[in-house]
Design a protein around this motif. Sequence first.
Motif, PDB file in Angstrom:
ATOM      1  N   MET A   1       0.832  -1.205   0.000  1.00  0.00           N
ATOM      2  CA  MET A   1       0.000   0.000   0.000  1.00  0.00           C
ATOM      3  C   MET A   1       0.868   1.257   0.000  1.00  0.00           C
ATOM      4  O   MET A   1       1.984   1.253   0.517  1.00  0.00           O
ATOM      5  CB  MET A   1      -0.903   0.029   1.245  1.00  0.00           C
ATOM      6  CG  MET A   1      -1.987  -1.029   1.279  1.00  0.00           C
ATOM      7  SD  MET A   1      -2.959  -0.973   2.813  1.00  0.00           S
ATOM      8  CE  MET A   1      -3.732   0.634   2.680  1.00  0.00           C
ATOM      9  N   ARG A   2       0.337   2.297  -0.580  1.00  0.00           N
ATOM     10  CA  ARG A   2       0.985   3.610  -0.547  1.00  0.00           C
ATOM     11  C   ARG A   2       0.257   4.433   0.517  1.00  0.00           C
ATOM     12  O   ARG A   2      -0.944   4.720   0.381  1.00  0.00           O
ATOM     13  CB  ARG A   2       0.897   4.262  -1.923  1.00  0.00           C
ATOM     14  CG  ARG A   2       1.599   5.620  -2.040  1.00  0.00           C
ATOM     15  CD  ARG A   2       1.612   6.052  -3.502  1.00  0.00           C
ATOM     16  NE  ARG A   2       2.048   7.422  -3.694  1.00  0.00           N
ATOM     17  CZ  ARG A   2       3.320   7.814  -3.733  1.00  0.00           C
ATOM     18  NH1 ARG A   2       4.285   6.918  -3.594  1.00  0.00           N
ATOM     19  NH2 ARG A   2       3.640   9.087  -3.926  1.00  0.00           N
ATOM     20  N   ILE A   3       0.985   4.810   1.559  1.00  0.00           N
ATOM     21  CA  ILE A   3       0.370   5.414   2.740  1.00  0.00           C
ATOM     22  C   ILE A   3       0.987   6.777   3.012  1.00  0.00           C
ATOM     23  O   ILE A   3       2.221   6.920   3.043  1.00  0.00           O
ATOM     24  CB  ILE A   3       0.545   4.507   3.977  1.00  0.00           C
ATOM     25  CG1 ILE A   3      -0.045   3.111   3.720  1.00  0.00           C
ATOM     26  CG2 ILE A   3      -0.086   5.141   5.213  1.00  0.00           C
ATOM     27  CD1 ILE A   3       0.296   2.092   4.804  1.00  0.00           C
ATOM     28  N   LEU A   4       0.144   7.774   3.233  1.00  0.00           N
ATOM     29  CA  LEU A   4       0.585   9.082   3.701  1.00  0.00           C
ATOM     30  C   LEU A   4       0.609   9.075   5.216  1.00  0.00           C
ATOM     31  O   LEU A   4      -0.381   8.708   5.858  1.00  0.00           O
ATOM     32  CB  LEU A   4      -0.371  10.176   3.216  1.00  0.00           C
ATOM     33  CG  LEU A   4      -0.150  11.575   3.814  1.00  0.00           C
ATOM     34  CD1 LEU A   4       1.201  12.144   3.406  1.00  0.00           C
ATOM     35  CD2 LEU A   4      -1.288  12.519   3.417  1.00  0.00           C
ATOM     36  N   VAL A   5       1.739   9.483   5.798  1.00  0.00           N
ATOM     37  CA  VAL A   5       1.852   9.639   7.241  1.00  0.00           C
ATOM     38  C   VAL A   5       2.104  11.116   7.531  1.00  0.00           C
ATOM     39  O   VAL A   5       3.171  11.648   7.183  1.00  0.00           O
ATOM     40  CB  VAL A   5       2.979   8.784   7.838  1.00  0.00           C
ATOM     41  CG1 VAL A   5       3.109   9.031   9.349  1.00  0.00           C
ATOM     42  CG2 VAL A   5       2.726   7.295   7.572  1.00  0.00           C
ATOM     43  N   THR A   6       1.143  11.799   8.129  1.00  0.00           N
ATOM     44  CA  THR A   6       1.356  13.191   8.517  1.00  0.00           C
ATOM     45  C   THR A   6       2.021  13.213   9.889  1.00  0.00           C
ATOM     46  O   THR A   6       1.809  12.327  10.717  1.00  0.00           O
ATOM     47  CB  THR A   6       0.038  13.986   8.560  1.00  0.00           C
ATOM     48  OG1 THR A   6      -0.727  13.594   9.704  1.00  0.00           O
ATOM     49  CG2 THR A   6      -0.784  13.753   7.295  1.00  0.00           C
ATOM     50  N   GLY A   7       2.857  14.234  10.107  1.00  0.00           N
ATOM     51  CA  GLY A   7       3.623  14.268  11.356  1.00  0.00           C
ATOM     52  C   GLY A   7       4.670  13.167  11.405  1.00  0.00           C
ATOM     53  O   GLY A   7       4.968  12.614  12.464  1.00  0.00           O
ATOM     54  N   ALA A  17       5.703   4.962  10.968  1.00  0.00           N
ATOM     55  CA  ALA A  17       6.262   4.870   9.621  1.00  0.00           C
ATOM     56  C   ALA A  17       7.316   3.766   9.544  1.00  0.00           C
ATOM     57  O   ALA A  17       7.375   3.019   8.556  1.00  0.00           O
ATOM     58  CB  ALA A  17       6.862   6.208   9.206  1.00  0.00           C
ATOM     59  N   THR A  18       8.126   3.639  10.578  1.00  0.00           N
ATOM     60  CA  THR A  18       9.149   2.592  10.602  1.00  0.00           C
ATOM     61  C   THR A  18       8.508   1.212  10.536  1.00  0.00           C
ATOM     62  O   THR A  18       8.934   0.341   9.760  1.00  0.00           O
ATOM     63  CB  THR A  18      10.004   2.719  11.871  1.00  0.00           C
ATOM     64  OG1 THR A  18      10.658   3.989  11.893  1.00  0.00           O
ATOM     65  CG2 THR A  18      11.053   1.613  11.937  1.00  0.00           C
ATOM     66  N   ARG A  19       7.474   0.991  11.343  1.00  0.00           N
ATOM     67  CA  ARG A  19       6.811  -0.309  11.362  1.00  0.00           C
ATOM     68  C   ARG A  19       6.124  -0.600  10.025  1.00  0.00           C
ATOM     69  O   ARG A  19       6.147  -1.735   9.536  1.00  0.00           O
ATOM     70  CB  ARG A  19       5.794  -0.351  12.496  1.00  0.00           C
ATOM     71  CG  ARG A  19       5.102  -1.693  12.681  1.00  0.00           C
ATOM     72  CD  ARG A  19       5.931  -2.666  13.480  1.00  0.00           C
ATOM     73  NE  ARG A  19       6.055  -2.204  14.855  1.00  0.00           N
ATOM     74  CZ  ARG A  19       5.147  -2.428  15.823  1.00  0.00           C
ATOM     75  NH1 ARG A  19       4.036  -3.101  15.542  1.00  0.00           N
ATOM     76  NH2 ARG A  19       5.349  -1.984  17.058  1.00  0.00           N
ATOM     77  N   LEU A  20       5.509   0.407   9.442  1.00  0.00           N
ATOM     78  CA  LEU A  20       4.825   0.217   8.156  1.00  0.00           C
ATOM     79  C   LEU A  20       5.821  -0.066   7.039  1.00  0.00           C
ATOM     80  O   LEU A  20       5.557  -0.865   6.140  1.00  0.00           O
ATOM     81  CB  LEU A  20       3.970   1.437   7.833  1.00  0.00           C
ATOM     82  CG  LEU A  20       2.750   1.632   8.741  1.00  0.00           C
ATOM     83  CD1 LEU A  20       2.139   3.016   8.526  1.00  0.00           C
ATOM     84  CD2 LEU A  20       1.705   0.545   8.504  1.00  0.00           C
ATOM     85  N   LEU A  21       6.985   0.571   7.099  1.00  0.00           N
ATOM     86  CA  LEU A  21       8.040   0.263   6.129  1.00  0.00           C
ATOM     87  C   LEU A  21       8.518  -1.180   6.301  1.00  0.00           C
ATOM     88  O   LEU A  21       8.727  -1.898   5.319  1.00  0.00           O
ATOM     89  CB  LEU A  21       9.210   1.229   6.302  1.00  0.00           C
ATOM     90  CG  LEU A  21       8.978   2.672   5.833  1.00  0.00           C
ATOM     91  CD1 LEU A  21      10.057   3.593   6.388  1.00  0.00           C
ATOM     92  CD2 LEU A  21       8.949   2.750   4.304  1.00  0.00           C
ATOM     93  N   ASP A  22       8.679  -1.597   7.545  1.00  0.00           N
ATOM     94  CA  ASP A  22       9.096  -2.981   7.810  1.00  0.00           C
ATOM     95  C   ASP A  22       8.094  -3.981   7.254  1.00  0.00           C
ATOM     96  O   ASP A  22       8.460  -5.099   6.866  1.00  0.00           O
ATOM     97  CB  ASP A  22       9.248  -3.209   9.322  1.00  0.00           C
ATOM     98  CG  ASP A  22      10.430  -2.458   9.930  1.00  0.00           C
ATOM     99  OD1 ASP A  22      11.315  -2.031   9.161  1.00  0.00           O
ATOM    100  OD2 ASP A  22      10.462  -2.307  11.166  1.00  0.00           O
ATOM    101  N   ALA A  23       6.817  -3.575   7.206  1.00  0.00           N
ATOM    102  CA  ALA A  23       5.761  -4.455   6.706  1.00  0.00           C
ATOM    103  C   ALA A  23       5.649  -4.432   5.184  1.00  0.00           C
ATOM    104  O   ALA A  23       4.793  -5.124   4.613  1.00  0.00           O
ATOM    105  CB  ALA A  23       4.422  -4.064   7.321  1.00  0.00           C
ATOM    106  N   GLU A 233      -4.687  -1.026   7.237  1.00  0.00           N
ATOM    107  CA  GLU A 233      -5.025  -1.595   5.941  1.00  0.00           C
ATOM    108  C   GLU A 233      -6.524  -1.632   5.677  1.00  0.00           C
ATOM    109  O   GLU A 233      -6.963  -1.585   4.534  1.00  0.00           O
ATOM    110  CB  GLU A 233      -4.419  -2.990   5.810  1.00  0.00           C
ATOM    111  CG  GLU A 233      -2.898  -2.959   5.751  1.00  0.00           C
ATOM    112  CD  GLU A 233      -2.309  -4.303   5.389  1.00  0.00           C
ATOM    113  OE1 GLU A 233      -3.012  -5.118   4.777  1.00  0.00           O
ATOM    114  OE2 GLU A 233      -1.136  -4.540   5.725  1.00  0.00           O
ATOM    115  N   ALA A 234      -7.314  -1.723   6.743  1.00  0.00           N
ATOM    116  CA  ALA A 234      -8.771  -1.756   6.581  1.00  0.00           C
ATOM    117  C   ALA A 234      -9.433  -1.400   7.897  1.00  0.00           C
ATOM    118  O   ALA A 234      -8.881  -1.672   8.965  1.00  0.00           O
ATOM    119  CB  ALA A 234      -9.234  -3.142   6.133  1.00  0.00           C
ATOM    120  N   PRO A 235     -10.613  -0.778   7.850  1.00  0.00           N
ATOM    121  CA  PRO A 235     -11.336  -0.481   9.093  1.00  0.00           C
ATOM    122  C   PRO A 235     -11.685  -1.752   9.849  1.00  0.00           C
ATOM    123  O   PRO A 235     -11.692  -2.857   9.288  1.00  0.00           O
ATOM    124  CB  PRO A 235     -12.604   0.231   8.589  1.00  0.00           C
ATOM    125  CG  PRO A 235     -12.275   0.709   7.217  1.00  0.00           C
ATOM    126  CD  PRO A 235     -11.309  -0.294   6.657  1.00  0.00           C
TER     127      PRO A 235
END
Length: 324
Positions: A1-7, A17-23, A233-235
């Motif tokens: 997935m392409r995810i925007l992380v604000t802050g 962001a680190t954990r999402l990159l690891d995933a 990834e999903a609600p």
Amino acid sequence: MRILVTGAAGFIGFHSATRLLDAGHEIVGIDNMNSYYDIGLKGRRLAHLEARDAFSFMKLDLADRDGMAHLFETSGFDAVLHLGAQAGVRYSIDNPFAYIDSNVTGTLTVLEGCRHHKVRHLVYASSSSVYGGNTKQPFSIEDRVDDPVSLYAATKRSNELMCHTYARLYGVPITGLRFFTVYGPWGRPDMAYFKFANAITEGRPIDVYNDGDMLRDFTYIDDIVDGITSLIEAPAPGASDPIPHRVYNLGNNRPEKLMDMITLLEQKLGKTAVKNFLPMQPGDVYSTYADIEATARDIGFSPKTSLADGLTHFADWYQTRHQA
């Protein structure tokens, strides 16, 4: 997935962001890099993220309507993790416009971007501060939250109402997370535990409000990120009926005495604090305590880190990385 992380250069943004990159996700991070606290610390967090191939960064203020609109138009995000905000309860007393610009206008630009560009899921940061003057504990997501005791809390409650409205009107799937006193390595220097560590290490007195008679539901950063990543990834199941907006507590489900936290921190740092006892400050609350029954039921949230273990991890980082 392409995810925007604000802050993304912030405390929770960096860890998330680190954990999402690891995933295996692709992350676009934005941050205005303001000087509310040490920009150098933000820069060091950001440097770790920018070393990753799947991370890209843009310095951008959430309140920049044109800049935010352009970002959404050109990026094609699958999901948004909205953590950017002006933080701090006491700071809001003297700097109210910073909170309206960042927390209210900034959240509106994110909502507009998600609305117009069909983002599949928006996850945003709320706060335990929304419970304000509530005396019933633990704080439940079913409780009324119409008695804020700070402008910061009022802006976070406004965010919840704005998100509910956008979910109702436009069908945007949105999940809000009420964070309870998040702490850990790479944390915010304006938080009590971090300020205490600085003062204890430097031999300065620490300010202890309400004569130390306060309780906080301290939640370790890794547990917070577990909750975030289980949702991004999903609600949660059932979140689309009838309005696709849900709010959850992310807390440790265990209030701790402020003085016990100070004692543990003294032990971890190997020095005794000189304590300056003061009255309760405007905007503070006596106790926070998260009811996480719904969070556990819907997303399997189960905090695992004790305060003693979490402060050990923080102290190890503080002494070997932060002070280096």
